[in-house]
Design a protein around this motif. Structure first.
Motif, PDB file in Angstrom:
ATOM      1  N   PHE A  35       0.869  -1.174   0.000  1.00 25.76           N
ATOM      2  CA  PHE A  35       0.000   0.000   0.000  1.00 25.76           C
ATOM      3  C   PHE A  35       0.907   1.225   0.000  1.00 25.76           C
ATOM      4  O   PHE A  35       1.585   1.516   0.977  1.00 25.76           O
ATOM      5  CB  PHE A  35      -0.908  -0.026   1.241  1.00 25.76           C
ATOM      6  CG  PHE A  35      -1.880   1.136   1.340  1.00 25.76           C
ATOM      7  CD1 PHE A  35      -2.026   2.062   0.329  1.00 25.76           C
ATOM      8  CD2 PHE A  35      -2.668   1.278   2.474  1.00 25.76           C
ATOM      9  CE1 PHE A  35      -2.927   3.112   0.423  1.00 25.76           C
ATOM     10  CE2 PHE A  35      -3.582   2.321   2.597  1.00 25.76           C
ATOM     11  CZ  PHE A  35      -3.703   3.245   1.567  1.00 25.76           C
ATOM     12  N   LEU A 156     -13.060  -3.117  -6.432  1.00 25.32           N
ATOM     13  CA  LEU A 156     -12.568  -4.429  -5.998  1.00 25.32           C
ATOM     14  C   LEU A 156     -13.299  -5.594  -6.661  1.00 25.32           C
ATOM     15  O   LEU A 156     -12.759  -6.700  -6.744  1.00 25.32           O
ATOM     16  CB  LEU A 156     -12.721  -4.558  -4.476  1.00 25.32           C
ATOM     17  CG  LEU A 156     -11.933  -3.571  -3.610  1.00 25.32           C
ATOM     18  CD1 LEU A 156     -12.292  -3.763  -2.150  1.00 25.32           C
ATOM     19  CD2 LEU A 156     -10.442  -3.738  -3.814  1.00 25.32           C
ATOM     20  N   LYS A 185      -7.753  -0.209   3.129  1.00 28.29           N
ATOM     21  CA  LYS A 185      -6.561  -0.962   3.534  1.00 28.29           C
ATOM     22  C   LYS A 185      -6.926  -2.391   3.928  1.00 28.29           C
ATOM     23  O   LYS A 185      -6.239  -3.351   3.552  1.00 28.29           O
ATOM     24  CB  LYS A 185      -5.870  -0.251   4.694  1.00 28.29           C
ATOM     25  CG  LYS A 185      -4.549  -0.881   5.104  1.00 28.29           C
ATOM     26  CD  LYS A 185      -3.797  -0.019   6.091  1.00 28.29           C
ATOM     27  CE  LYS A 185      -2.442  -0.645   6.415  1.00 28.29           C
ATOM     28  NZ  LYS A 185      -1.619   0.226   7.281  1.00 28.29           N
ATOM     29  N   GLY A 188      -7.769  -4.407   0.848  1.00 31.21           N
ATOM     30  CA  GLY A 188      -6.537  -4.709   0.118  1.00 31.21           C
ATOM     31  C   GLY A 188      -5.800  -5.882   0.723  1.00 31.21           C
ATOM     32  O   GLY A 188      -5.311  -6.773   0.011  1.00 31.21           O
ATOM     33  N   GLN A 193      -4.520  -7.323  -2.694  1.00 31.51           N
ATOM     34  CA  GLN A 193      -4.374  -6.333  -3.762  1.00 31.51           C
ATOM     35  C   GLN A 193      -3.327  -5.277  -3.431  1.00 31.51           C
ATOM     36  O   GLN A 193      -3.117  -4.923  -2.269  1.00 31.51           O
ATOM     37  CB  GLN A 193      -5.730  -5.680  -4.039  1.00 31.51           C
ATOM     38  CG  GLN A 193      -6.643  -6.585  -4.843  1.00 31.51           C
ATOM     39  CD  GLN A 193      -8.112  -6.416  -4.532  1.00 31.51           C
ATOM     40  OE1 GLN A 193      -8.473  -5.995  -3.453  1.00 31.51           O
ATOM     41  NE2 GLN A 193      -8.956  -6.758  -5.476  1.00 31.51           N
ATOM     42  N   ILE A 195      -2.200  -1.451  -3.588  1.00 34.56           N
ATOM     43  CA  ILE A 195      -2.915  -0.175  -3.596  1.00 34.56           C
ATOM     44  C   ILE A 195      -1.917   0.971  -3.758  1.00 34.56           C
ATOM     45  O   ILE A 195      -0.932   1.052  -3.028  1.00 34.56           O
ATOM     46  CB  ILE A 195      -3.722   0.032  -2.302  1.00 34.56           C
ATOM     47  CG1 ILE A 195      -4.756  -1.095  -2.116  1.00 34.56           C
ATOM     48  CG2 ILE A 195      -4.413   1.394  -2.305  1.00 34.56           C
ATOM     49  CD1 ILE A 195      -5.438  -1.073  -0.763  1.00 34.56           C
TER      50      ILE A 195
END
Length: 226
Positions: A35, A156, A185, A188, A193, A195
């Motif tokens: 992130f 998402l 967050k 993610g 994922q 970010i």
């Protein structure tokens, strides 16, 4: 593993004395699942960089690699498909379709791509973002924070490996901003994922794993991860 890499990325507008160097040789790498917050003042080049990362605009020179694929080697149609399947976007303006309810907005990108909605996966996203009771509501029946949660859910829902967030809390008050960013967050982390978020808010940037600073089209710190 690097999922997102830029190599000497440049974006120039105009010529001669009127030339604007929005990006002036940006090299950056982002690891899978990281992130990253990109911080800079207005006009620093952070929005231009995000647009390049997402293939929304083509650079003057340099490369953007997503999973080792140079995205600007793709023709426009192929780039559009690649972007739709690989990248989720969350913008400051929520960009929800006003005549569609929350659920329809969330699954719209999947249906546009001709794919079958993974209802269990979407249900998990909806639950994490606290939208279960709002699925039949229209956007104008939601608060700003709720609309941004819908925008995150939509980003998402296509199972992108990368989520790009452009000032995602710019229209929200500070408490709602922290709540929404915390949820971004969490999702993610839940779904593995990567970010990348741009923001001018230093306090919100602290929630990221790493802060990259950009000024005058150049990175001034944080370009390398540990």
């Amino acid at each position: 593993m690097d999922v997102l890499v830029t190599e000497n990325l440049k974006k120039y507008y105009g010529q001669g004395d009127n030339q604007v160097r929005a990006l002036d040789g940006v090299s950056l790498r982002v690891a899978q699942g990281e992130f990253v917050a990109i911080v800079g003042s207005s006009g620093s080049g952070k929005s231009t960089l995000l647009h390049m990362l997402g293939g929304l605009d083509r650079p003057t020179s340099g490369r953007v690699l997503v999973d080792d694929k140079d995205i600007f080697q793709l023709k426009d149609d192929a780039l559009c498909i690649f972007r739709r399947r690989k990248i989720g976007f969350v913008f400051q303006s929520y960009n929800l379709v006003p005549v569609l309810n929350v659920y329809e907005n969330i699954v719209l990108p999947i249906e546009l791509d001709g794919n079958t909605v993974d209802k269990e996966y979407v249900s998990r996203i909806v639950k994490i973002l606290g939208l279960e009771s709002k699925l039949k509501s229209l956007p104008n029946q939601l608060s700003g924070g709720q609309q941004q949660r819908v925008a995150i859910a939509r980003a998402l829902a296509t199972k992108p490996s990368i989520v790009l967030a452009d000032e995602p809390t710019g229209n929200l008050d500070s408490r709602t901003s922290q709540d929404v960013l915390g949820l971004l967050k969490v999702t993610g982390e839940q779904f593995g994922q990567t970010i990348v978020m741009i923001t001018h808010n230093e306090e919100l940037a602290q929630m990221a794993d790493r802060i990259v600073r950009i000024e005058d089209g150049q990175i001034k710190g944080g370009e390398q991860y540990a």
